[in-house]
Design a protein around this motif. Structure first.
Motif, PDB file in Angstrom:
ATOM      1  N   PRO A 102     -70.192 -16.861 -46.805  1.00  0.00           N
ATOM      2  CA  PRO A 102     -69.032 -17.664 -46.422  1.00  0.00           C
ATOM      3  C   PRO A 102     -68.325 -18.229 -47.657  1.00  0.00           C
ATOM      4  CG  PRO A 102     -71.018 -18.975 -46.168  1.00  0.00           C
ATOM      5  CD  PRO A 102     -71.453 -17.599 -46.643  1.00  0.00           C
ATOM      6  N   LEU A 103     -67.016 -18.303 -47.593  1.00  0.00           N
ATOM      7  CA  LEU A 103     -66.228 -18.863 -48.695  1.00  0.00           C
ATOM      8  C   LEU A 103     -66.212 -20.379 -48.573  1.00  0.00           C
ATOM      9  CD1 LEU A 103     -63.228 -16.392 -48.835  1.00  0.00           C
ATOM     10  CD2 LEU A 103     -64.846 -16.856 -50.673  1.00  0.00           C
ATOM     11  N   GLU A 104     -67.055 -21.006 -49.336  1.00  0.00           N
ATOM     12  CA  GLU A 104     -67.186 -22.467 -49.305  1.00  0.00           C
ATOM     13  C   GLU A 104     -67.090 -22.998 -50.730  1.00  0.00           C
ATOM     14  OE1 GLU A 104     -71.042 -22.938 -47.545  1.00  0.00           O
ATOM     15  OE2 GLU A 104     -70.313 -22.502 -45.546  1.00  0.00           O
ATOM     16  N   PRO A 105     -65.907 -23.429 -51.153  1.00  0.00           N
ATOM     17  CA  PRO A 105     -65.761 -23.887 -52.529  1.00  0.00           C
ATOM     18  C   PRO A 105     -66.487 -25.203 -52.830  1.00  0.00           C
ATOM     19  CG  PRO A 105     -63.718 -24.196 -51.331  1.00  0.00           C
ATOM     20  CD  PRO A 105     -64.647 -23.448 -50.422  1.00  0.00           C
ATOM     21  N   ALA A 106     -66.882 -25.919 -51.797  1.00  0.00           N
ATOM     22  CA  ALA A 106     -67.599 -27.181 -51.999  1.00  0.00           C
ATOM     23  C   ALA A 106     -68.490 -27.450 -50.787  1.00  0.00           C
ATOM     24  CB  ALA A 106     -66.605 -28.331 -52.186  1.00  0.00           C
ATOM     25  N   GLU A 107     -69.414 -28.363 -50.951  1.00  0.00           N
ATOM     26  CA  GLU A 107     -70.371 -28.734 -49.904  1.00  0.00           C
ATOM     27  C   GLU A 107     -69.691 -29.100 -48.596  1.00  0.00           C
ATOM     28  OE1 GLU A 107     -73.651 -32.300 -49.177  1.00  0.00           O
ATOM     29  OE2 GLU A 107     -72.172 -32.473 -50.781  1.00  0.00           O
ATOM     30  N   CYS A 108     -68.551 -29.747 -48.681  1.00  0.00           N
ATOM     31  CA  CYS A 108     -67.906 -30.257 -47.476  1.00  0.00           C
ATOM     32  C   CYS A 108     -67.381 -29.167 -46.543  1.00  0.00           C
ATOM     33  CB  CYS A 108     -66.791 -31.233 -47.834  1.00  0.00           C
ATOM     34  SG  CYS A 108     -65.616 -30.630 -49.033  1.00  0.00           S
ATOM     35  N   PHE A 109     -67.412 -27.911 -46.970  1.00  0.00           N
ATOM     36  CA  PHE A 109     -66.956 -26.821 -46.114  1.00  0.00           C
ATOM     37  C   PHE A 109     -68.073 -26.279 -45.223  1.00  0.00           C
ATOM     38  CE2 PHE A 109     -63.690 -27.071 -49.231  1.00  0.00           C
ATOM     39  CZ  PHE A 109     -62.538 -26.721 -48.562  1.00  0.00           C
ATOM     40  N   ASN A 110     -69.274 -26.742 -45.437  1.00  0.00           N
ATOM     41  CA  ASN A 110     -70.403 -26.287 -44.641  1.00  0.00           C
ATOM     42  C   ASN A 110     -70.871 -27.427 -43.750  1.00  0.00           C
ATOM     43  OD1 ASN A 110     -73.072 -25.673 -43.745  1.00  0.00           O
ATOM     44  ND2 ASN A 110     -73.232 -24.145 -45.355  1.00  0.00           N
ATOM     45  N   GLY A 111     -70.512 -27.355 -42.476  1.00  0.00           N
ATOM     46  CA  GLY A 111     -70.836 -28.422 -41.530  1.00  0.00           C
ATOM     47  C   GLY A 111     -72.324 -28.706 -41.382  1.00  0.00           C
ATOM     48  N   ARG A 112     -73.168 -27.696 -41.535  1.00  0.00           N
ATOM     49  CA  ARG A 112     -74.611 -27.882 -41.399  1.00  0.00           C
ATOM     50  C   ARG A 112     -75.228 -28.569 -42.608  1.00  0.00           C
ATOM     51  NH1 ARG A 112     -77.637 -23.738 -41.704  1.00  0.00           N
ATOM     52  NH2 ARG A 112     -76.110 -22.350 -42.570  1.00  0.00           N
ATOM     53  N   LEU A 113     -74.705 -28.303 -43.799  1.00  0.00           N
ATOM     54  CA  LEU A 113     -75.323 -28.814 -45.021  1.00  0.00           C
ATOM     55  C   LEU A 113     -74.598 -29.998 -45.642  1.00  0.00           C
ATOM     56  CD1 LEU A 113     -76.144 -25.381 -46.713  1.00  0.00           C
ATOM     57  CD2 LEU A 113     -77.638 -26.787 -45.285  1.00  0.00           C
ATOM     58  N   ASN A 114     -73.458 -30.352 -45.103  1.00  0.00           N
ATOM     59  CA  ASN A 114     -72.646 -31.400 -45.702  1.00  0.00           C
ATOM     60  C   ASN A 114     -73.296 -32.771 -45.551  1.00  0.00           C
ATOM     61  OD1 ASN A 114     -70.649 -32.996 -46.717  1.00  0.00           O
ATOM     62  ND2 ASN A 114     -69.072 -32.312 -45.326  1.00  0.00           N
ATOM     63  N   THR A 115     -73.495 -33.449 -46.666  1.00  0.00           N
ATOM     64  CA  THR A 115     -74.053 -34.808 -46.656  1.00  0.00           C
ATOM     65  C   THR A 115     -73.047 -35.829 -47.174  1.00  0.00           C
ATOM     66  OG1 THR A 115     -74.966 -34.513 -48.878  1.00  0.00           O
ATOM     67  CG2 THR A 115     -76.400 -33.938 -47.011  1.00  0.00           C
ATOM     68  N   CYS A 116     -71.827 -35.393 -47.406  1.00  0.00           N
ATOM     69  CA  CYS A 116     -70.811 -36.273 -47.985  1.00  0.00           C
ATOM     70  C   CYS A 116     -70.358 -37.323 -46.959  1.00  0.00           C
ATOM     71  CB  CYS A 116     -69.613 -35.466 -48.449  1.00  0.00           C
ATOM     72  SG  CYS A 116     -68.333 -36.477 -49.211  1.00  0.00           S
ATOM     73  N   PRO A 117     -70.343 -38.597 -47.360  1.00  0.00           N
ATOM     74  CA  PRO A 117     -69.895 -39.647 -46.447  1.00  0.00           C
ATOM     75  C   PRO A 117     -68.375 -39.707 -46.275  1.00  0.00           C
ATOM     76  CG  PRO A 117     -70.450 -40.591 -48.578  1.00  0.00           C
ATOM     77  CD  PRO A 117     -70.805 -39.131 -48.642  1.00  0.00           C
ATOM     78  N   LEU A 118     -67.646 -38.862 -46.993  1.00  0.00           N
ATOM     79  CA  LEU A 118     -66.180 -38.914 -46.944  1.00  0.00           C
ATOM     80  C   LEU A 118     -65.566 -37.894 -45.992  1.00  0.00           C
ATOM     81  CD1 LEU A 118     -65.533 -39.342 -50.760  1.00  0.00           C
ATOM     82  CD2 LEU A 118     -65.709 -41.133 -49.012  1.00  0.00           C
ATOM     83  N   ILE A 119     -66.388 -37.261 -45.165  1.00  0.00           N
ATOM     84  CA  ILE A 119     -65.899 -36.241 -44.239  1.00  0.00           C
ATOM     85  C   ILE A 119     -64.741 -36.801 -43.417  1.00  0.00           C
ATOM     86  CG2 ILE A 119     -66.472 -34.800 -42.236  1.00  0.00           C
ATOM     87  CD1 ILE A 119     -69.365 -34.800 -43.234  1.00  0.00           C
ATOM     88  N   GLY A 120     -63.649 -36.047 -43.393  1.00  0.00           N
ATOM     89  CA  GLY A 120     -62.502 -36.420 -42.584  1.00  0.00           C
ATOM     90  C   GLY A 120     -61.488 -37.307 -43.282  1.00  0.00           C
ATOM     91  N   VAL A 121     -61.848 -37.928 -44.388  1.00  0.00           N
ATOM     92  CA  VAL A 121     -60.901 -38.809 -45.081  1.00  0.00           C
ATOM     93  C   VAL A 121     -60.687 -38.395 -46.537  1.00  0.00           C
ATOM     94  CG1 VAL A 121     -61.388 -40.809 -43.609  1.00  0.00           C
ATOM     95  CG2 VAL A 121     -62.668 -40.507 -45.744  1.00  0.00           C
ATOM     96  N   CYS A 122     -61.383 -37.378 -46.962  1.00  0.00           N
ATOM     97  CA  CYS A 122     -61.348 -36.982 -48.378  1.00  0.00           C
ATOM     98  C   CYS A 122     -60.153 -36.088 -48.674  1.00  0.00           C
ATOM     99  CB  CYS A 122     -62.646 -36.267 -48.732  1.00  0.00           C
ATOM    100  SG  CYS A 122     -62.705 -35.742 -50.453  1.00  0.00           S
TER     101      CYS A 122
END
Length: 155
Positions: free
Chosen positions: A85-105
């Motif tokens: 999958p083309l995922e340039p950063a962690e936030c593009f992977n819904g299963r592995l994303n741990t970023c607290p800024l989801i949706g506002v970044c």
């Protein structure tokens, strides 16, 4: 954005096949010309064959050739297959994303715009486009009929 060697090899193989037209090309010859491991190129040929980009022919006179017209295969579709999958950063992977800024970044939105622009350019370029300077490519790659193949003209 950095692409894998696998993607690079896939594009080189398709470009080579486009230069050869209807002629069958041996994977070992393609690997040798590009100074790439035969093992890697066999994997590439198998994947491109499974996805319908190459016709793979078994046997003594076997090899590969394009299964579709070069002008109908975009670089973008090959990149999507080989890099998935083309995922340039962690936030593009819904299963592995741990970023607290989801949706506002805003950075995630910027990454998405950059990825979209990158793919748009690649979608506008075909295998025929990267094989259009045929004479220069053939000179650089010393193309022609390898000694291991019979001369179709019989000379």
């Amino acid at each position: 954005m950095r692409l894998t060697n696998f993607t690079n090899y896939a594009l080189r193989m398709l470009q080579y096949a486009a230069l050869r037209g209807e002629q069958v090309s041996r994977v070992t010859d393609i690997a040798e010309i590009h100074r790439v491991s035969v093992h890697h190129m066999v994997k590439v040929a198998n994947m491109l064959g499974r996805h319908g980009y190459l016709e793979t022919i078994r046997g003594r006179s076997g090899g590969v050739r394009l299964a579709r017209p070069a002008g109908g295969i975009t670089i973008g579709e090959i990149v999507r297959i080989t890099e998935a999958p083309l995922e340039p950063a962690e936030c593009f992977n819904g299963r592995l994303n741990t970023c607290p800024l989801i949706g506002v970044c805003q950075l995630a939105r910027t990454w998405q715009c950059a990825l979209d622009a990158f793919l748009t350019v690649l979608d506008g370029t075909t295998i025929a486009d990267i094989a259009c300077n045929r004479e220069e490519l053939e000179d650089r790659l010393s193309l022609g009929i390898p000694a291991s193949e019979p001369d179709p003209a019989g000379s």
